[in-house]
Scaffold this active site. Structure first.
Site, mmCIF file in Angstrom:
data_model
loop_
_atom_site.group_PDB
_atom_site.id
_atom_site.type_symbol
_atom_site.label_atom_id
_atom_site.label_comp_id
_atom_site.label_asym_id
_atom_site.label_seq_id
_atom_site.Cartn_x
_atom_site.Cartn_y
_atom_site.Cartn_z
ATOM 1 N N CYS A 28 -41.367 47.399 -73.603
ATOM 2 C CA CYS A 28 -42.353 46.333 -73.393
ATOM 3 C C CYS A 28 -42.092 45.177 -74.351
ATOM 4 O O CYS A 28 -42.278 44.020 -73.998
ATOM 5 C CB CYS A 28 -43.774 46.873 -73.536
ATOM 6 N N CYS B 77 -40.398 53.410 -77.104
ATOM 7 C CA CYS B 77 -39.117 52.920 -76.566
ATOM 8 C C CYS B 77 -38.970 51.420 -76.740
ATOM 9 O O CYS B 77 -37.874 50.889 -76.729
ATOM 10 C CB CYS B 77 -38.987 53.294 -75.087
ATOM 11 N N ASN C 217 -26.685 48.379 -41.545
ATOM 12 C CA ASN C 217 -25.844 48.976 -40.508
ATOM 13 C C ASN C 217 -25.319 47.886 -39.600
ATOM 14 O O ASN C 217 -25.918 46.814 -39.464
ATOM 15 C CB ASN C 217 -26.639 50.000 -39.688
ATOM 16 N N CYS D 247 -45.140 44.214 -68.975
ATOM 17 C CA CYS D 247 -45.041 45.357 -69.886
ATOM 18 C C CYS D 247 -45.366 46.656 -69.165
ATOM 19 O O CYS D 247 -44.702 47.675 -69.337
ATOM 20 C CB CYS D 247 -45.957 45.166 -71.088
ATOM 21 N N CYS E 107 -47.801 56.319 -76.008
ATOM 22 C CA CYS E 107 -46.596 55.517 -76.267
ATOM 23 C C CYS E 107 -45.502 56.364 -76.913
ATOM 24 O O CYS E 107 -45.759 57.113 -77.851
ATOM 25 C CB CYS E 107 -46.955 54.346 -77.187
ATOM 26 N N CYS F 194 -41.319 41.591 -72.912
ATOM 27 C CA CYS F 194 -42.284 40.525 -73.214
ATOM 28 C C CYS F 194 -41.600 39.381 -73.972
ATOM 29 O O CYS F 194 -41.843 38.214 -73.688
ATOM 30 C CB CYS F 194 -43.455 41.083 -74.021
ATOM 31 N N ASN G 179 -36.366 45.140 -27.621
ATOM 32 C CA ASN G 179 -35.613 44.895 -28.853
ATOM 33 C C ASN G 179 -35.204 43.434 -28.932
ATOM 34 O O ASN G 179 -34.176 43.039 -28.410
ATOM 35 C CB ASN G 179 -34.397 45.830 -28.903
ATOM 36 N N PHE G 180 -36.047 42.635 -29.593
ATOM 37 C CA PHE G 180 -35.750 41.210 -29.823
ATOM 38 C C PHE G 180 -35.376 41.009 -31.289
ATOM 39 O O PHE G 180 -35.587 39.941 -31.855
ATOM 40 C CB PHE G 180 -36.979 40.335 -29.514
ATOM 41 N N CYS H 56 -32.454 42.890 -33.165
ATOM 42 C CA CYS H 56 -31.170 43.287 -33.739
ATOM 43 C C CYS H 56 -30.407 42.068 -34.266
ATOM 44 O O CYS H 56 -30.098 41.145 -33.516
ATOM 45 C CB CYS H 56 -30.345 44.023 -32.695
#
Lengths: 436, 428
Positions: free
Chosen positions: B347, B344, B73, B387, B341, B351, B131-132, B134
């Site tokens: 891993c 997919c 912001n 993994c 498992c 790896c 507030n030190f 910003c």
């Protein structure tokens, strides 16, 4: 040139059964993809599209790259996105199924990417430097289109001979309209041929208008992609009555023109395969009040995809199982079908005859094969009507190759695309080219 | 039932969940709604000489479809008249006497500090937060992080505030420093009753790649802003723990930075925070998130047998050590649960490309099978954890300790006493 198809067609009433994703839906689905390595979805695809890669490219906003990845593997990726039985191919093998998590909707994502390519006019491939060689391709269906495109990339001149006035083959004339309408298929065929350098001879039937010998003489190699022949007939009394049709024949009529169904209160589709299932869904969608599928075996034995049959059940079609027609009756046209019950071995049970009213009957028990058209050429083997080739698509006759339904006996569009492309590469090697 | 009541540097609240000084604590109506929703305290949006803001003011970083994992912001301190703020602080305290209302302040001169502190306390403030921190806009005017980056200035202004205040004073520290400790110690020397950290991190959140302007865009320009949100938590946790484990630092800490849920809050407390402050997640999801924060903390405390927050605050601090004290002989290897498992192979690729090439597809391993469950080459696995991090299935990959027969030995022990280290793995 392909003859334009009429704009007013029976199939136009159908909406897509699987709705297309808009950009935000595609993004959410694309971001769900795990980006597997050595992915099962890619392995399940006959054309081995790198699915995780094209999906990742959707997720990053690289839609053009996504479409390129798809078309690089399968130039018919736009129609395959719509017509592939993804449930038993890529989506069926998505690893999310192993987790009990809804699998990635790969077909819808592929459609999202490929539709943008058509919409935006993106083209990815150029014809290769001319080799001086010429290839004749019989049929303008998916197999020949995929083959011709690949051959053009490799620089070979192509001539496609198509007996119909329209191109796209069964993709144009036979796809259930709630998956894809004919105009889309013609558009795809033209887009594929847009690579340039393909001479299109429509209305030319090889074997009739042009002999095989003439063809062989004209070209350095020939690709046979003729698909399948007319519907198989039951061979029972009354089959010639008006109102009894081969399914493929009638589906072609509703795809390419207007079908008059106002007098049809009940329709019967005979068969248990995917064409039969398409038939009942199409007739129900066209407003036939009562549609029944009659299959000689049990519901669970239907060779058609279960997900397709369940979708047909959703639209209210009925199933008559262990039932097979033994005759068609009626005065000027078919009014009734006489059937007989079958036992567990699908054999008729004596004395179990019954009748069903039907003003329209579709026979969907298979299509004839066209392998015999090559029987005059020594060296080409034909087995069960299909052309025999090696893994790459080469027949036993030098310079002759085949792919698609006439080779595999009738599979999916994606199989035809894969076989056409592989055969093109084999032709390239045959013509002295190096592996691409 | 565990007791969630909180005391941070003398500022008390019914639970440790405070709104940070930011847009969600901009007005009385907001803070009161937050208290109704269950928040235990609020640090009022910083008061000072009211400013003029820009539009737009916020930017975010999305990741793989998850929106705003990080946020920034360029909004400044309050733009509302001071008398309106003080009136609403007064009304809020009247209505919620047991909740903590801390007033964040940022002015320049000693006179200004003295005056605004008096008005804040008169309005009913339970505490002050200086507030030190910003890092945008205000620091260009010599305030905010421009103060927090100078220990001497920090200490001097803190001492003014402590002198003029009758309520506890927290100093909000900026993370835009190379080491947080001197700055925490400066606040402590100035007499602060506690510190709050972290404020936002100086950042450019994104660039509009078609307009060629950073974000958030103000017309044709942008500026650096303050980075916050879930993604900054690791930076905040480190700075928190850096102070918490220092023998020289002894005042309470209110933890801030990427806290989105009760788990994050527990982590902050385990590393030494007495209360936690939340802004971004409230901006993104609303005050309602506090219900789960309270319930989750309560359940967590019950599951560990903690009755009061003191029993968990700082509990993980002793386990934060120097790298040189880690046991080099502690060895783990990856185990894949083949029942869990899904094949997919994430891993495998991680790896191979990102670690030690010791997880292989079953089909490429000796005795290849059709399974897609990868094989871990235990003789090469260094137990790095990559993994497990990429595996999409919970508890499918675990790092299992191995008894290698070597007594624990750290690098420091090895250097000073010649402790024996196990042979290196995967270092060929």
């Amino acid at each position: 040139m392909s003859k334009p198809i009429p704009t007013d067609r029976s199939e136009s009433v159908f909406e897509d059964y699987k709705h297309e994703y808009d950009a935000k839906q595609a993004l959410i689905e694309a971001n769900r993809c795990l980006y597997c390595s050595d992915a099962p979805c890619t392995q399940a695809c006959p054309t081995h599209i790198d699915v995780p890669e094209f999906i990742r490219k959707i997720a990053t906003g690289n839609l053009k790259g996504s479409a390129r990845t798809i078309f690089e593997a399968n130039i018919l990726g736009m129609s395959c996105a719509r017509v592939c039985p993804v449930e038993v191919l890529c989506v069926g093998d998505c690893v999310y199924n192993q987790m009990g998590v809804p699998p990635i909707q790969i077909g819808k994502l592929q459609r999202h990417a490929t539709d943008r390519a058509y919409e935006q006019g993106w083209r990815f491939f150029e014809a290769g430097a001319p080799t001086g060689k010429s290839v004749g391709l019989i049929g303008a269906g998916p197999a020949s289109l995929a083959a011709a495109h690949e051959l053009r990339r490799l620089g070979h001149a192509c001539t496609v001979y198509e007996k119909r006035p329209v191109i796209g083959g069964l993709n144009t004339t036979g796809i259930a309209p709630y998956k894809m309408r004919a105009d889309r298929s013609v558009q795809e065929a033209q887009w594929v041929l847009g690579i340039g350098g393909v001479q299109l001879e429509t209305g030319v039937e090889v074997g009739k208008d042009l002999t095989l010998a003439e063809l062989e003489k004209k070209h350095d190699a020939v690709f046979v992609g003729v698909g399948l022949g007319p519907d198989t007939r039951l061979g029972v009394p009354g089959e010639d009555l008006p109102g009894v049709h081969g399914a493929v024949e009638l589906i072609e009529r509703l795809k390419l023109g207007k079908l008059e169904l106002s007098g049809v209160k009940s329709a019967l589709v005979v068969g248990g395969g995917n064409t039969a299932i398409d038939g009942v869904r199409e007739l129900a969608g066209l407003g036939v009040p009562s549609v029944t599928l009659a299959y000689r075996g049990a519901e669970a034995q239907m060779p058609g995809y279960r997900h397709e049959w369940l979708a047909a059940r959703e639209v209210g079609v009925a199933g008559a199982f262990h039932a097979v027609p033994i005759g068609f009756e009626g005065n000027a046209r078919v009014e009734r079908v006489r059937l007989v019950r079958t036992d567990a071995q699908k054999k008729p049970i004596a004395g179990s005859e019954f009748t069903l009213d039907a003003q329209l009957v579709l026979i969907a028990i298979g299509q004839s094969t066209l392998g015999q058209m090559l029987s005059g050429l020594s060296g080409i083997g034909v087995q069960n009507g299909s052309v025999v080739t090696d893994a790459a698509g080469a027949t036993g006759r030098k310079g002759w190759f085949a792919g698609g339904d006439c080779r595999n006996g009738g599979k999916e569009v994606v199989n035809a695309a894969a076989e056409g492309k592989a055969a093109a590469q084999a032709i390239h090697r045959h013509l002295g080219g190096k592996d691409a | 039932m565990p007791d969630l009541s909180t005391n941070c540097g003398g500022i008390r609240s019914p639970n440790p969940f405070w709104l940070a000084s930011a847009p969600p604590a901009n007005s009385g109506a907001q803070v009161q709604r937050a208290f109704d929703a269950g928040w235990g305290g609020a640090v009022w949006k910083t008061l000072g000489v009211p400013i003029q803001n820009v539009s737009s003011r916020f930017g975010a970083i999305n990741y793989s479809g998850t929106r705003a994992i990080g946020f920034n912001n360029i909004e400044l301190i309050t733009d509302r008249p001071l008398e309106v703020n003080f009136k609403e602080i007064y009304e809020t305290k009247k209505k919620f006497p047991k909740h903590a209302v801390v007033v964040s302040l940022m002015v320049e001169t000693e006179e200004e500090w003295k005056a605004i502190i008096k008005r804040s306390i008169d309005a009913g403030a339970d505490g002050l937060e200086l507030n030190f921190g910003c890092p945008h806009g205000m620091c260009e005017r010599g305030m905010g992080s421009a103060v927090g980056q100078e220990p001497k200035v920090n200490e001097r202004i803190t001492s003014w505030a402590v002198e003029y205040s009758t309520v506890p004073v927290l100093v909000k520290l900026t993370p835009n420093v190379s080491d947080i400790l001197p700055h925490g110690l400066a606040a402590q020397r100035g007499g602060a009753h506690g510190v709050s950290l972290i404020n936002t991190i100086k950042s450019i959140i994104a660039v509009d790649i078609d307009r060629f302007v950073p974000e958030p865009r103000v017309g044709s320009l942008s500026t650096n802003g303050g980075y916050c949100g879930a993604a900054v938590k690791p930076i905040a946790l480190h700075m928190l723990a850096r102070l918490a484990r220092s023998d020289d630092f002894s005042i309470p800490i209110s933890g801030i930075g990427g806290i989105t849920n009760w788990r994050d809050a527990v982590e902050f407390m385990l590393l030494g925070a007495s209360s936690v402050q939340v802004c971004t997640e409230v901006m993104l999801k609303g005050y309602r998130i506090v219900e789960d924060m309270i319930e989750g903390l309560d359940e967590y405390m019950q599951s560990h047998g903690f009755q009061t927050l003191d029993q968990l605050i700082g509990k993980a601090v002793p386990a934060y050590s120097e790298w040189g004290d880690l046991d080099l002989n502690y060895e783990t290897i990856a185990k894949i649960d083949e029942k869990k498992c899904i094949g997919c192979q994430l891993c495998v690729v991680a790896c191979h490309d990102g670690a030690h090439q010791c997880i292989h597809p079953a089909k490429e391993s000796p005795g290849a099978t059709a399974t897609r469950v990868p094989i871990v080459d235990e003789s090469e696995c260094v137990g790095c954890n990559l993994c497990k991090i990429v595996c999409p299935v919970p508890d499918c990959i675990s790092l299992v300790p191995v008894d290698n027969g070597f007594a624990p030995a750290s690098w420091n022990q090895h250097l000073t006493g010649g402790a024996t280290l196990r042979p290196k793995k995967g270092a060929h």
